[in-house]
Scaffold this active site. Structure first.
Site, mmCIF file in Angstrom:
data_model
loop_
_atom_site.group_PDB
_atom_site.id
_atom_site.type_symbol
_atom_site.label_atom_id
_atom_site.label_comp_id
_atom_site.label_asym_id
_atom_site.label_seq_id
_atom_site.Cartn_x
_atom_site.Cartn_y
_atom_site.Cartn_z
ATOM 1 C CG HIS A 90 -7.476 -1.616 2.633
ATOM 2 N ND1 HIS A 90 -8.543 -0.759 2.493
ATOM 3 C CD2 HIS A 90 -6.702 -1.072 3.615
ATOM 4 C CE1 HIS A 90 -8.426 0.248 3.337
ATOM 5 N NE2 HIS A 90 -7.313 0.078 4.031
ATOM 6 C CG ASP A 145 -5.429 3.862 5.932
ATOM 7 O OD1 ASP A 145 -4.758 3.754 6.981
ATOM 8 O OD2 ASP A 145 -4.950 4.296 4.869
#
Length: 263
Positions: A90, A145
């Site tokens: 991320h 995700d």
């Protein structure tokens, strides 16, 4: 820059990043996430880099998603693994998304799960006509995700994004083009050349204006009309005062091709 799971080079303003685990369909394991985070940090801070091109090694996969095999090795600690893996992944996505250089994905095969997320996070996408796209998360009982729940609804709409997640349907390259997930589709044999040409074109463009475009587009769906127009004013004022902005205006008046330097 030497990495175990990536090949990285910088030439003529273009940083080429290749996911390099073809034997594993370029899947993202913990080591890959760590490396991508380091790559994103370095490239977005490198003034030589005026465009970033991301692709996968081989002709089968851009990125098949997370390395599911590693999730299965120790079910009791999979939560810890996923926290660490997504933490690195991320951060890498965030660096690339907010970095100044335009990021171009050249999708050479399957883009699934986290691979689909990486495609969605890129600014521009060119795909081989043999490429495929799928979420795949719910197929194995997991949720998305890698930023895709942020980018996909903005790119293809909430209904289509929800369908992709819940059905795990596979989109062909032609369908991805039709849905707006992909900007351009070319024959597989032409992908490498077409992607390299587009990346070089971006790298010789007005780099700081491109960065302004990225900033404006990133917040466009959350700002009010008036606040977005104020952002537009600030960005165009800043751009007009750069060397490239002055060169662009001057070349227009002089009826010649501009020579942008990225400053």
């Amino acid at each position: 820059m030497n990495y175990q799971n990536f090949a990285v080079s910088v030439e003529d303003g273009v940083a080429r990043v290749t996911l390099n685990r073809p034997q594993a369909y370029n899947a993202i394991d913990l080591q890959s996430a760590r490396e991508l985070c380091d790559i994103a940090n370095r490239l977005t801070g490198d003034p030589r880099v005026r465009a970033i091109l991301i692709t996968g090694a081989g002709d089968k996969a851009f990125c098949a998603g997370g390395d599911v095999g590693s999730f299965a090795r120790d079910p009791e600690s999979v939560g810890l693994l996923l926290r660490e893996l997504t933490g690195y992944y991320h951060l890498a996505i965030s660096r690339l998304a907010w970095g100044s250089a335009p990021v171009l994905a050249a999708v050479n095969g399957v883009a699934a799960g986290a691979g689909l997320s990486l495609v969605a996070a890129c600014d521009l996408v060119i795909a081989a006509d043999t490429a495929t796209f799928t979420s795949a998360y719910t197929r194995i009982g997991l949720t998305p995700d890698g930023s895709s729940t942020y980018f996909l609804p903005r790119i293809i709409g909430i209904r289509r994004a929800t369908e992709l997640y819940m059905s795990s349907r596979v989109l062909s390259a032609a369908e991805a083009l039709d849905w707006g997930l992909v900007n351009r589709m070319v024959p597989a044999a032409e992908l490498a050349g077409a992607a390299a040409g587009w990346a070089r074109e971006l790298a010789t463009g007005p780099t700081r204006a491109f960065a302004g475009v990225k900033r404006l587009v990133a917040v466009a769906t959350t700002e009010t009309l008036e606040s977005q127009m104020e952002r537009e004013t600030r960005e165009i004022v800043d751009a007009a005062q750069t060397a490239d902005g002055r060169e662009g205006v001057r070349s227009f008046v002089e009826k010649r091709k501009p020579g942008f330097t990225g400053h």
